[in-house]
Write a protein that holds these residues in place. Structure first.
Motif, PDB file in Angstrom:
ATOM      1  N   UNK A 215       0.840  -1.135  -0.029  1.00 51.70           N
ATOM      2  CA  UNK A 215      -0.085   0.117  -0.044  1.00 51.70           C
ATOM      3  C   UNK A 215       0.829   1.237   0.084  1.00 51.70           C
ATOM      4  N   UNK A 216       1.904   1.221   0.905  1.00 50.38           N
ATOM      5  CA  UNK A 216       2.684   2.355   0.951  1.00 50.38           C
ATOM      6  C   UNK A 216       3.486   2.450  -0.353  1.00 50.38           C
ATOM      7  N   UNK A 217       3.984   1.555  -1.021  1.00 51.20           N
ATOM      8  CA  UNK A 217       4.400   1.901  -2.311  1.00 51.20           C
ATOM      9  C   UNK A 217       3.778   2.547  -2.979  1.00 51.20           C
ATOM     10  N   UNK A 218       2.504   2.228  -3.312  1.00 47.39           N
ATOM     11  CA  UNK A 218       1.494   3.032  -4.035  1.00 47.39           C
ATOM     12  C   UNK A 218       1.313   4.565  -3.644  1.00 47.39           C
ATOM     13  N   UNK A 219       1.425   4.783  -2.463  1.00 50.41           N
ATOM     14  CA  UNK A 219       1.329   6.071  -1.834  1.00 50.41           C
ATOM     15  C   UNK A 219       2.490   6.744  -2.235  1.00 50.41           C
ATOM     16  N   UNK A 220       3.563   6.105  -1.941  1.00 50.76           N
ATOM     17  CA  UNK A 220       5.149   6.892  -2.470  1.00 50.76           C
ATOM     18  C   UNK A 220       5.113   7.227  -3.953  1.00 50.76           C
ATOM     19  N   UNK A 221       4.513   6.379  -4.629  1.00 49.50           N
ATOM     20  CA  UNK A 221       4.807   6.622  -6.159  1.00 49.50           C
ATOM     21  C   UNK A 221       4.022   7.861  -6.485  1.00 49.50           C
ATOM     22  N   UNK A 222       2.815   8.353  -5.646  1.00 45.25           N
ATOM     23  CA  UNK A 222       2.180   9.625  -6.013  1.00 45.25           C
ATOM     24  C   UNK A 222       2.665  10.693  -5.031  1.00 45.25           C
ATOM     25  N   UNK A 223       3.028  10.116  -4.061  1.00 49.80           N
ATOM     26  CA  UNK A 223       3.787  11.233  -3.001  1.00 49.80           C
ATOM     27  C   UNK A 223       5.144  10.918  -2.540  1.00 49.80           C
ATOM     28  N   UNK A 224       5.981  11.398  -3.558  1.00 48.99           N
ATOM     29  CA  UNK A 224       7.459  11.022  -3.244  1.00 48.99           C
ATOM     30  C   UNK A 224       7.954  11.366  -2.016  1.00 48.99           C
ATOM     31  N   UNK A 225       7.442  12.475  -1.322  1.00 49.18           N
ATOM     32  CA  UNK A 225       8.087  13.009   0.140  1.00 49.18           C
ATOM     33  C   UNK A 225       7.173  12.271   1.234  1.00 49.18           C
ATOM     34  N   UNK A 226       6.830  10.928   1.012  1.00 50.54           N
ATOM     35  CA  UNK A 226       6.248  10.423   1.983  1.00 50.54           C
ATOM     36  C   UNK A 226       7.237   9.302   2.739  1.00 50.54           C
ATOM     37  N   UNK A 309     -14.749  10.485  13.631  1.00 51.72           N
ATOM     38  CA  UNK A 309     -15.175  10.295  12.041  1.00 51.72           C
ATOM     39  C   UNK A 309     -13.957  10.168  11.292  1.00 51.72           C
ATOM     40  N   UNK A 310     -12.914   9.885  11.697  1.00 52.41           N
ATOM     41  CA  UNK A 310     -11.601   9.995  11.176  1.00 52.41           C
ATOM     42  C   UNK A 310     -11.227   8.401  10.810  1.00 52.41           C
ATOM     43  N   UNK A 311     -12.000   7.478  11.023  1.00 54.40           N
ATOM     44  CA  UNK A 311     -11.648   6.062  10.683  1.00 54.40           C
ATOM     45  C   UNK A 311     -12.204   5.558   9.483  1.00 54.40           C
ATOM     46  N   UNK A 312     -11.577   5.207   8.662  1.00 55.64           N
ATOM     47  CA  UNK A 312     -11.984   4.443   7.123  1.00 55.64           C
ATOM     48  C   UNK A 312     -11.549   3.187   7.194  1.00 55.64           C
ATOM     49  N   UNK A 313     -12.436   2.471   7.030  1.00 49.94           N
ATOM     50  CA  UNK A 313     -12.440   1.079   6.761  1.00 49.94           C
ATOM     51  C   UNK A 313     -12.523   0.561   5.423  1.00 49.94           C
ATOM     52  N   UNK A 314     -11.479  -0.324   5.346  1.00 50.42           N
ATOM     53  CA  UNK A 314     -11.481  -0.955   3.582  1.00 50.42           C
ATOM     54  C   UNK A 314     -11.245  -2.488   3.774  1.00 50.42           C
ATOM     55  N   UNK A 315     -11.785  -3.204   2.711  1.00 47.70           N
ATOM     56  CA  UNK A 315     -11.690  -4.434   2.701  1.00 47.70           C
ATOM     57  C   UNK A 315     -10.281  -5.094   2.238  1.00 47.70           C
ATOM     58  N   UNK A 316      -9.936  -6.109   3.010  1.00 48.02           N
ATOM     59  CA  UNK A 316      -8.731  -6.727   2.491  1.00 48.02           C
ATOM     60  C   UNK A 316      -8.859  -7.610   1.070  1.00 48.02           C
ATOM     61  N   UNK A 317     -10.039  -7.717   0.625  1.00 48.73           N
ATOM     62  CA  UNK A 317     -10.192  -8.056  -0.662  1.00 48.73           C
ATOM     63  C   UNK A 317      -9.773  -6.977  -1.774  1.00 48.73           C
ATOM     64  N   UNK A 318     -10.009  -5.725  -1.182  1.00 54.31           N
ATOM     65  CA  UNK A 318      -9.310  -4.781  -2.454  1.00 54.31           C
ATOM     66  C   UNK A 318      -7.690  -4.835  -2.376  1.00 54.31           C
ATOM     67  N   UNK A 319      -7.312  -4.363  -3.700  1.00 56.34           N
ATOM     68  CA  UNK A 319      -5.896  -4.383  -3.818  1.00 56.34           C
ATOM     69  C   UNK A 319      -5.205  -3.286  -3.307  1.00 56.34           C
ATOM     70  N   UNK A 320      -3.839  -3.622  -2.813  1.00 59.19           N
ATOM     71  CA  UNK A 320      -3.437  -2.459  -2.223  1.00 59.19           C
ATOM     72  C   UNK A 320      -3.419  -1.149  -2.897  1.00 59.19           C
ATOM     73  N   UNK A 321      -3.112  -1.191  -4.352  1.00 64.87           N
ATOM     74  CA  UNK A 321      -3.323   0.079  -5.105  1.00 64.87           C
ATOM     75  C   UNK A 321      -4.676   0.849  -4.680  1.00 64.87           C
ATOM     76  N   UNK A 322      -5.814  -0.112  -4.832  1.00 66.24           N
ATOM     77  CA  UNK A 322      -7.025   0.535  -4.345  1.00 66.24           C
ATOM     78  C   UNK A 322      -6.918   1.193  -3.049  1.00 66.24           C
ATOM     79  N   UNK A 323      -6.533   0.563  -1.962  1.00 72.58           N
ATOM     80  CA  UNK A 323      -6.407   1.048  -0.696  1.00 72.58           C
ATOM     81  C   UNK A 323      -5.346   2.495  -0.864  1.00 72.58           C
ATOM     82  N   UNK A 324      -4.476   2.355  -1.351  1.00 70.06           N
ATOM     83  CA  UNK A 324      -3.650   3.720  -1.516  1.00 70.06           C
ATOM     84  C   UNK A 324      -4.544   4.961  -2.209  1.00 70.06           C
ATOM     85  N   UNK A 328      -5.133   8.501  -0.165  1.00 72.47           N
ATOM     86  CA  UNK A 328      -4.676   9.582  -0.766  1.00 72.47           C
ATOM     87  C   UNK A 328      -5.912  10.580  -0.963  1.00 72.47           C
ATOM     88  N   UNK A 329      -7.015  10.063  -1.388  1.00 70.55           N
ATOM     89  CA  UNK A 329      -8.340  10.939  -1.580  1.00 70.55           C
ATOM     90  C   UNK A 329      -8.624  11.607  -0.188  1.00 70.55           C
TER      91      UNK A 329
END
Length: 373
Positions: A215-226, A309-324, A328-329
Protein backbone atom coordinates in the motif's frame (compact mmCIF):
# COMPACT_ATOMS: atom_id res chain seq x y z
CA UNK A 1 -4.31 -7.81 49.39
CA UNK A 2 -5.47 -9.83 46.39
CA UNK A 3 -2.71 -11.42 44.35
CA UNK A 4 -3.46 -11.93 40.66
CA UNK A 5 -1.26 -14.32 38.68
CA UNK A 6 -1.26 -13.45 34.97
CA UNK A 7 -0.43 -16.28 32.57
CA UNK A 8 1.27 -15.16 29.34
CA UNK A 9 4.27 -16.23 27.28
CA UNK A 10 6.54 -13.20 27.72
CA UNK A 11 6.01 -9.63 28.89
CA UNK A 12 7.01 -7.77 25.74
CA UNK A 13 5.40 -4.64 24.29
CA UNK A 14 2.52 -6.31 22.48
CA UNK A 15 -1.23 -5.76 22.65
CA UNK A 16 -2.39 -7.88 25.59
CA UNK A 17 0.84 -7.38 27.53
CA UNK A 18 0.57 -3.60 27.15
CA UNK A 19 -3.03 -3.80 28.35
CA UNK A 20 -1.89 -5.70 31.47
CA UNK A 21 0.81 -3.11 32.15
CA UNK A 22 -1.57 -0.19 31.62
CA UNK A 23 -3.84 -1.80 34.21
CA UNK A 24 -0.94 -2.57 36.57
CA UNK A 25 0.22 1.08 36.53
CA UNK A 26 -3.20 2.47 37.45
CA UNK A 27 -4.77 -0.17 39.71
CA UNK A 28 -4.96 0.37 43.49
CA UNK A 29 -1.72 -1.28 44.67
CA UNK A 30 -2.82 -1.24 48.28
CA UNK A 31 -5.48 -3.78 47.29
CA UNK A 32 -3.95 -5.70 44.37
CA UNK A 33 -0.60 -7.19 43.41
CA UNK A 34 0.15 -8.52 39.93
CA UNK A 35 2.49 -11.48 39.48
CA UNK A 36 3.28 -13.34 36.28
CA UNK A 37 3.69 -16.93 35.15
CA UNK A 38 5.65 -16.94 31.89
CA UNK A 39 6.10 -19.80 29.44
CA UNK A 40 9.11 -18.10 27.80
CA UNK A 41 12.06 -17.56 30.12
CA UNK A 42 13.92 -15.11 27.87
CA UNK A 43 13.96 -11.46 29.08
CA UNK A 44 10.81 -9.43 28.47
CA UNK A 45 10.69 -5.69 27.79
CA UNK A 46 8.40 -5.06 30.78
CA UNK A 47 10.30 -7.30 33.25
CA UNK A 48 12.24 -4.53 35.01
CA UNK A 49 9.16 -2.37 35.48
CA UNK A 50 7.25 -5.33 36.92
CA UNK A 51 10.01 -6.09 39.41
CA UNK A 52 10.28 -2.42 40.45
CA UNK A 53 6.55 -2.42 41.19
CA UNK A 54 6.97 -5.45 43.45
CA UNK A 55 5.64 -8.03 41.00
CA UNK A 56 7.11 -11.53 40.83
CA UNK A 57 8.07 -13.41 37.68
CA UNK A 58 7.61 -17.20 37.67
CA UNK A 59 8.57 -19.42 34.77
CA UNK A 60 7.38 -22.73 33.40
CA UNK A 61 9.38 -24.68 30.82
CA UNK A 62 6.76 -26.10 28.45
CA UNK A 63 7.32 -28.61 25.66
CA UNK A 64 7.50 -26.80 22.31
CA UNK A 65 7.55 -29.89 20.07
CA UNK A 66 6.84 -33.59 20.06
CA UNK A 67 3.85 -35.88 20.30
CA UNK A 68 1.27 -35.27 23.03
CA UNK A 69 2.95 -31.97 23.97
CA UNK A 70 -0.40 -30.42 24.93
CA UNK A 71 -1.15 -33.22 27.39
CA UNK A 72 2.37 -33.13 28.82
CA UNK A 73 2.16 -29.36 29.22
CA UNK A 74 -1.18 -29.69 31.00
CA UNK A 75 0.44 -31.82 33.72
CA UNK A 76 3.52 -29.56 33.88
CA UNK A 77 1.28 -26.52 34.39
CA UNK A 78 -0.90 -28.29 36.93
CA UNK A 79 2.15 -29.30 38.94
CA UNK A 80 3.56 -25.75 38.82
CA UNK A 81 0.24 -24.26 39.90
CA UNK A 82 -0.13 -26.52 42.95
CA UNK A 83 2.50 -24.49 44.80
CA UNK A 84 1.45 -21.13 43.32
CA UNK A 85 -2.20 -21.62 44.31
CA UNK A 86 -1.08 -21.37 47.94
CA UNK A 87 0.46 -17.92 47.30
CA UNK A 88 -1.85 -16.40 44.68
CA UNK A 89 -5.59 -15.71 44.79
CA UNK A 90 -6.63 -15.48 41.13
CA UNK A 91 -5.29 -17.16 38.02
CA UNK A 92 -5.73 -14.87 35.00
CA UNK A 93 -5.34 -16.52 31.59
CA UNK A 94 -4.74 -14.33 28.54
CA UNK A 95 -5.47 -16.43 25.46
CA UNK A 96 -7.48 -16.52 22.26
CA UNK A 97 -7.45 -20.25 21.53
CA UNK A 98 -10.14 -22.28 23.30
CA UNK A 99 -8.08 -25.51 23.38
CA UNK A 100 -5.11 -23.84 25.12
CA UNK A 101 -7.38 -21.80 27.40
CA UNK A 102 -9.39 -24.89 28.39
CA UNK A 103 -6.31 -26.88 29.38
CA UNK A 104 -4.84 -23.93 31.31
CA UNK A 105 -8.10 -23.21 33.14
CA UNK A 106 -8.65 -26.88 34.00
CA UNK A 107 -5.08 -27.19 35.31
CA UNK A 108 -5.60 -24.12 37.54
CA UNK A 109 -8.90 -25.40 38.93
CA UNK A 110 -7.42 -28.82 39.64
CA UNK A 111 -4.42 -27.17 41.31
CA UNK A 112 -6.67 -25.38 43.79
CA UNK A 113 -7.42 -21.92 42.36
CA UNK A 114 -10.91 -20.83 43.42
CA UNK A 115 -11.13 -18.01 40.89
CA UNK A 116 -9.93 -18.36 37.30
CA UNK A 117 -10.32 -15.68 34.63
CA UNK A 118 -10.05 -16.34 30.89
CA UNK A 119 -9.62 -13.19 28.79
CA UNK A 120 -10.06 -13.26 25.01
CA UNK A 121 -7.99 -10.56 23.33
CA UNK A 122 -8.65 -11.55 19.72
CA UNK A 123 -11.48 -12.57 17.40
CA UNK A 124 -9.57 -15.37 15.67
CA UNK A 125 -6.44 -17.49 15.98
CA UNK A 126 -3.36 -17.99 13.85
CA UNK A 127 -3.40 -21.78 14.06
CA UNK A 128 -5.83 -24.73 14.33
CA UNK A 129 -9.01 -22.64 14.31
CA UNK A 130 -11.07 -25.83 14.03
CA UNK A 131 -9.60 -27.07 17.31
CA UNK A 132 -10.49 -23.82 19.05
CA UNK A 133 -14.08 -24.07 17.79
CA UNK A 134 -14.26 -27.66 18.99
CA UNK A 135 -13.21 -26.73 22.55
CA UNK A 136 -15.41 -23.65 22.95
CA UNK A 137 -18.26 -25.56 24.65
CA UNK A 138 -15.85 -27.36 26.98
CA UNK A 139 -14.19 -24.11 27.98
CA UNK A 140 -17.52 -22.38 28.59
CA UNK A 141 -18.66 -25.33 30.72
CA UNK A 142 -15.85 -24.72 33.23
CA UNK A 143 -16.54 -22.48 36.27
CA UNK A 144 -14.39 -19.62 35.00
CA UNK A 145 -14.94 -15.88 34.58
CA UNK A 146 -15.19 -15.06 30.88
CA UNK A 147 -13.88 -11.69 29.70
CA UNK A 148 -13.47 -10.37 26.16
CA UNK A 149 -11.97 -7.25 24.62
CA UNK A 150 -14.97 -6.91 22.30
CA UNK A 151 -18.15 -8.70 21.21
CA UNK A 152 -16.37 -10.52 18.33
CA UNK A 153 -13.55 -11.58 20.66
CA UNK A 154 -16.07 -13.04 23.11
CA UNK A 155 -18.00 -14.90 20.45
CA UNK A 156 -14.75 -16.29 19.08
CA UNK A 157 -13.57 -17.91 22.33
CA UNK A 158 -16.75 -18.72 24.23
CA UNK A 159 -19.83 -20.72 23.20
CA UNK A 160 -22.24 -18.85 25.48
CA UNK A 161 -23.14 -15.23 26.15
CA UNK A 162 -21.89 -15.15 29.75
CA UNK A 163 -18.75 -13.26 28.84
CA UNK A 164 -18.29 -9.69 30.05
CA UNK A 165 -16.78 -7.13 27.70
CA UNK A 166 -13.90 -5.23 29.30
CA UNK A 167 -12.44 -2.85 26.76
CA UNK A 168 -8.66 -2.64 26.61
CA UNK A 169 -8.28 0.82 28.07
CA UNK A 170 -5.34 3.11 27.45
CA UNK A 171 -4.00 6.10 29.36
CA UNK A 172 -5.81 8.48 27.00
CA UNK A 173 -4.21 11.60 28.50
CA UNK A 174 -0.80 10.41 27.28
CA UNK A 175 -1.87 10.34 23.63
CA UNK A 176 -3.39 13.81 23.31
CA UNK A 177 -1.90 15.73 20.39
CA UNK A 178 1.36 17.43 21.34
CA UNK A 179 2.95 19.71 18.76
CA UNK A 180 6.24 19.89 20.65
CA UNK A 181 6.64 16.09 20.59
CA UNK A 182 5.69 16.11 16.90
CA UNK A 183 8.39 18.63 16.01
CA UNK A 184 11.03 16.92 18.16
CA UNK A 185 10.49 13.45 16.66
CA UNK A 186 10.23 14.70 13.08
CA UNK A 187 13.45 16.69 13.50
CA UNK A 188 15.20 13.74 15.14
CA UNK A 189 14.24 11.45 12.24
CA UNK A 190 14.87 14.14 9.60
CA UNK A 191 11.31 13.88 8.25
CA UNK A 192 10.16 17.43 8.97
CA UNK A 193 8.72 18.07 5.51
CA UNK A 194 7.39 14.58 4.74
CA UNK A 195 3.98 12.96 4.76
CA UNK A 196 4.43 10.47 7.60
CA UNK A 197 2.49 7.21 7.42
CA UNK A 198 2.56 5.23 10.67
CA UNK A 199 1.92 1.73 11.96
CA UNK A 200 2.45 0.19 15.41
CA UNK A 201 2.41 -3.59 15.71
CA UNK A 202 4.41 -6.76 16.17
CA UNK A 203 6.05 -8.21 13.09
CA UNK A 204 3.83 -11.27 12.90
CA UNK A 205 1.65 -12.49 9.98
CA UNK A 206 -1.68 -11.31 11.44
CA UNK A 207 -0.51 -7.67 11.37
CA UNK A 208 -0.24 -7.95 7.57
CA UNK A 209 2.94 -5.91 7.08
CA UNK A 210 3.51 -7.20 3.54
CA UNK A 211 0.19 -5.72 2.45
CA UNK A 212 1.04 -2.49 4.31
CA UNK A 213 4.35 -2.14 2.47
CA UNK A 214 2.60 -2.66 -0.86
CA UNK A 215 0.00 0.00 0.00
CA UNK A 216 2.77 2.41 0.97
CA UNK A 217 4.61 1.75 -2.31
CA UNK A 218 1.63 3.09 -4.25
CA UNK A 219 1.30 6.06 -1.88
CA UNK A 220 4.98 6.86 -2.30
CA UNK A 221 4.74 6.64 -6.10
CA UNK A 222 2.19 9.47 -6.02
CA UNK A 223 3.56 11.35 -3.00
CA UNK A 224 7.38 11.01 -3.25
CA UNK A 225 8.02 12.97 -0.05
CA UNK A 226 6.27 10.31 2.05
CA UNK A 227 7.83 7.98 4.62
CA UNK A 228 6.55 4.99 6.58
CA UNK A 229 7.31 4.61 10.30
CA UNK A 230 7.12 1.04 11.59
CA UNK A 231 7.14 0.64 15.37
CA UNK A 232 7.46 -2.85 16.83
CA UNK A 233 9.56 -5.99 16.66
CA UNK A 234 8.99 -9.68 16.07
CA UNK A 235 9.95 -12.80 14.16
CA UNK A 236 8.93 -11.43 10.76
CA UNK A 237 10.97 -8.22 10.99
CA UNK A 238 13.89 -9.42 8.90
CA UNK A 239 11.67 -10.72 6.10
CA UNK A 240 9.81 -7.38 6.04
CA UNK A 241 13.13 -5.53 5.77
CA UNK A 242 14.05 -7.75 2.82
CA UNK A 243 10.70 -6.95 1.20
CA UNK A 244 11.33 -3.22 1.67
CA UNK A 245 14.79 -3.52 0.12
CA UNK A 246 13.47 -5.54 -2.82
CA UNK A 247 10.86 -2.85 -3.52
CA UNK A 248 13.48 -0.08 -3.44
CA UNK A 249 12.02 1.61 -0.37
CA UNK A 250 15.12 1.47 1.87
CA UNK A 251 15.25 5.24 2.36
CA UNK A 252 11.47 5.57 2.73
CA UNK A 253 10.66 2.99 5.43
CA UNK A 254 12.01 3.60 8.94
CA UNK A 255 12.16 0.64 11.34
CA UNK A 256 12.09 2.07 14.85
CA UNK A 257 11.87 -1.12 16.90
CA UNK A 258 9.79 -1.36 20.06
CA UNK A 259 9.26 1.96 21.85
CA UNK A 260 8.46 2.59 25.50
CA UNK A 261 7.39 6.16 24.63
CA UNK A 262 5.28 5.25 21.60
CA UNK A 263 2.81 8.08 22.34
CA UNK A 264 5.38 10.62 21.12
CA UNK A 265 5.67 8.90 17.75
CA UNK A 266 1.95 9.07 17.07
CA UNK A 267 2.31 12.86 17.23
CA UNK A 268 4.91 12.77 14.45
CA UNK A 269 2.60 10.83 12.10
CA UNK A 270 0.13 12.34 9.65
CA UNK A 271 -1.96 9.22 9.02
CA UNK A 272 -2.24 5.73 10.53
CA UNK A 273 -2.61 2.61 8.37
CA UNK A 274 -3.51 -0.70 9.99
CA UNK A 275 -4.47 -3.57 7.62
CA UNK A 276 -4.52 -6.29 10.31
CA UNK A 277 -6.07 -9.67 9.43
CA UNK A 278 -7.99 -9.78 12.73
CA UNK A 279 -8.02 -8.09 16.15
CA UNK A 280 -9.79 -8.48 19.46
CA UNK A 281 -10.23 -4.73 19.62
CA UNK A 282 -7.24 -2.84 18.19
CA UNK A 283 -5.73 -0.75 21.00
CA UNK A 284 -3.28 1.02 18.72
CA UNK A 285 -6.14 2.40 16.64
CA UNK A 286 -7.64 3.96 19.79
CA UNK A 287 -4.21 5.41 20.57
CA UNK A 288 -3.87 6.84 17.05
CA UNK A 289 -7.37 8.32 17.12
CA UNK A 290 -6.70 9.95 20.48
CA UNK A 291 -3.63 11.56 18.90
CA UNK A 292 -5.98 13.05 16.28
CA UNK A 293 -4.88 10.86 13.38
CA UNK A 294 -6.98 9.76 10.40
CA UNK A 295 -6.95 5.94 10.60
CA UNK A 296 -7.20 3.65 7.59
CA UNK A 297 -7.95 0.15 8.82
CA UNK A 298 -9.15 -3.24 7.60
CA UNK A 299 -12.91 -3.80 7.74
CA UNK A 300 -12.52 -6.98 9.84
CA UNK A 301 -11.48 -4.98 12.92
CA UNK A 302 -14.28 -4.66 15.52
CA UNK A 303 -16.58 -1.66 15.13
CA UNK A 304 -15.85 -0.64 18.73
CA UNK A 305 -12.73 1.21 17.56
CA UNK A 306 -14.83 3.69 15.55
CA UNK A 307 -14.81 6.51 18.07
CA UNK A 308 -14.06 9.37 15.66
CA UNK A 309 -15.17 10.42 12.16
CA UNK A 310 -11.60 9.91 10.98
CA UNK A 311 -11.74 6.10 10.80
CA UNK A 312 -11.88 4.66 7.28
CA UNK A 313 -12.50 0.94 6.84
CA UNK A 314 -11.40 -0.94 3.71
CA UNK A 315 -11.80 -4.57 2.74
CA UNK A 316 -8.71 -6.75 2.53
CA UNK A 317 -10.21 -8.12 -0.70
CA UNK A 318 -9.34 -4.79 -2.29
CA UNK A 319 -5.90 -4.39 -3.85
CA UNK A 320 -3.08 -2.42 -2.21
CA UNK A 321 -3.39 0.07 -5.07
CA UNK A 322 -7.09 0.58 -4.31
CA UNK A 323 -6.27 1.18 -0.63
CA UNK A 324 -3.58 3.69 -1.60
CA UNK A 325 -5.87 5.61 -3.96
CA UNK A 326 -8.61 5.86 -1.34
CA UNK A 327 -6.15 6.87 1.36
CA UNK A 328 -4.72 9.66 -0.82
CA UNK A 329 -8.23 10.90 -1.61
CA UNK A 330 -9.13 11.03 2.07
CA UNK A 331 -5.82 12.63 3.06
CA UNK A 332 -6.87 15.59 0.93
CA UNK A 333 -10.26 15.66 2.66
CA UNK A 334 -8.81 15.64 6.16
CA UNK A 335 -5.71 17.81 5.77
CA UNK A 336 -7.45 20.89 7.19
CA UNK A 337 -8.84 19.09 10.25
CA UNK A 338 -8.02 20.80 13.55
CA UNK A 339 -5.94 18.02 15.09
CA UNK A 340 -5.77 19.53 18.58
CA UNK A 341 -9.53 19.92 18.81
CA UNK A 342 -10.11 16.46 17.31
CA UNK A 343 -7.70 14.87 19.78
CA UNK A 344 -9.49 16.32 22.82
CA UNK A 345 -12.92 15.34 21.47
CA UNK A 346 -11.76 11.75 20.87
CA UNK A 347 -10.18 11.56 24.32
CA UNK A 348 -13.43 12.63 25.97
CA UNK A 349 -15.42 10.11 23.96
CA UNK A 350 -12.92 7.34 24.76
CA UNK A 351 -13.41 8.02 28.47
CA UNK A 352 -17.20 8.03 28.06
CA UNK A 353 -17.04 4.69 26.22
CA UNK A 354 -14.89 3.03 28.90
CA UNK A 355 -11.74 3.03 26.77
CA UNK A 356 -9.66 4.87 29.35
CA UNK A 357 -7.59 2.62 31.58
CA UNK A 358 -9.02 4.17 34.76
CA UNK A 359 -12.49 2.99 33.73
CA UNK A 360 -11.07 -0.43 32.89
CA UNK A 361 -9.46 -0.68 36.32
CA UNK A 362 -12.75 0.11 38.08
CA UNK A 363 -14.44 -2.78 36.28
CA UNK A 364 -11.57 -5.19 36.86
CA UNK A 365 -11.33 -4.31 40.55
CA UNK A 366 -14.97 -5.29 40.99
CA UNK A 367 -14.29 -8.65 39.32
CA UNK A 368 -11.20 -9.28 41.44
CA UNK A 369 -13.03 -8.49 44.69
CA UNK A 370 -16.50 -9.91 44.05
CA UNK A 371 -16.82 -13.11 46.17
CA UNK A 372 -19.75 -14.31 44.04
CA UNK A 373 -17.69 -14.66 40.87
Amino acid sequence: MKKILHYVSKMNRAGQETFIMNMYREIDKSKFQFDFLLSDNSPGQYDNEILKKGGKLFYIDLNKNGHFKALKNYFLLRRKLYSLAKKEDIFYIHNHHAFDAYLSARAALKAGFKKVIVHSHSDSAEYHRWLSRLFRPLLSHLPVIEIAASEPAGKWLFSNDKFKIIKSGIKTQNFLYNKQSRNEIRKKLNIEDDLVVGNVGRFVPLKNHIFLIEVFKYINDKIPNSVLLLIGDGDEEQSIKEKVEKMGLDDKVIFLGSKGDVEKYYQAMDIYVFPSLFEGLGMTIIEAETAGLPCFISSVIPEEVNISPLVYRYSLKETPESWANKIILNINKTKDVDRINTSYKVQKKAVDLGLDINETCKEMEQIFLDPKI
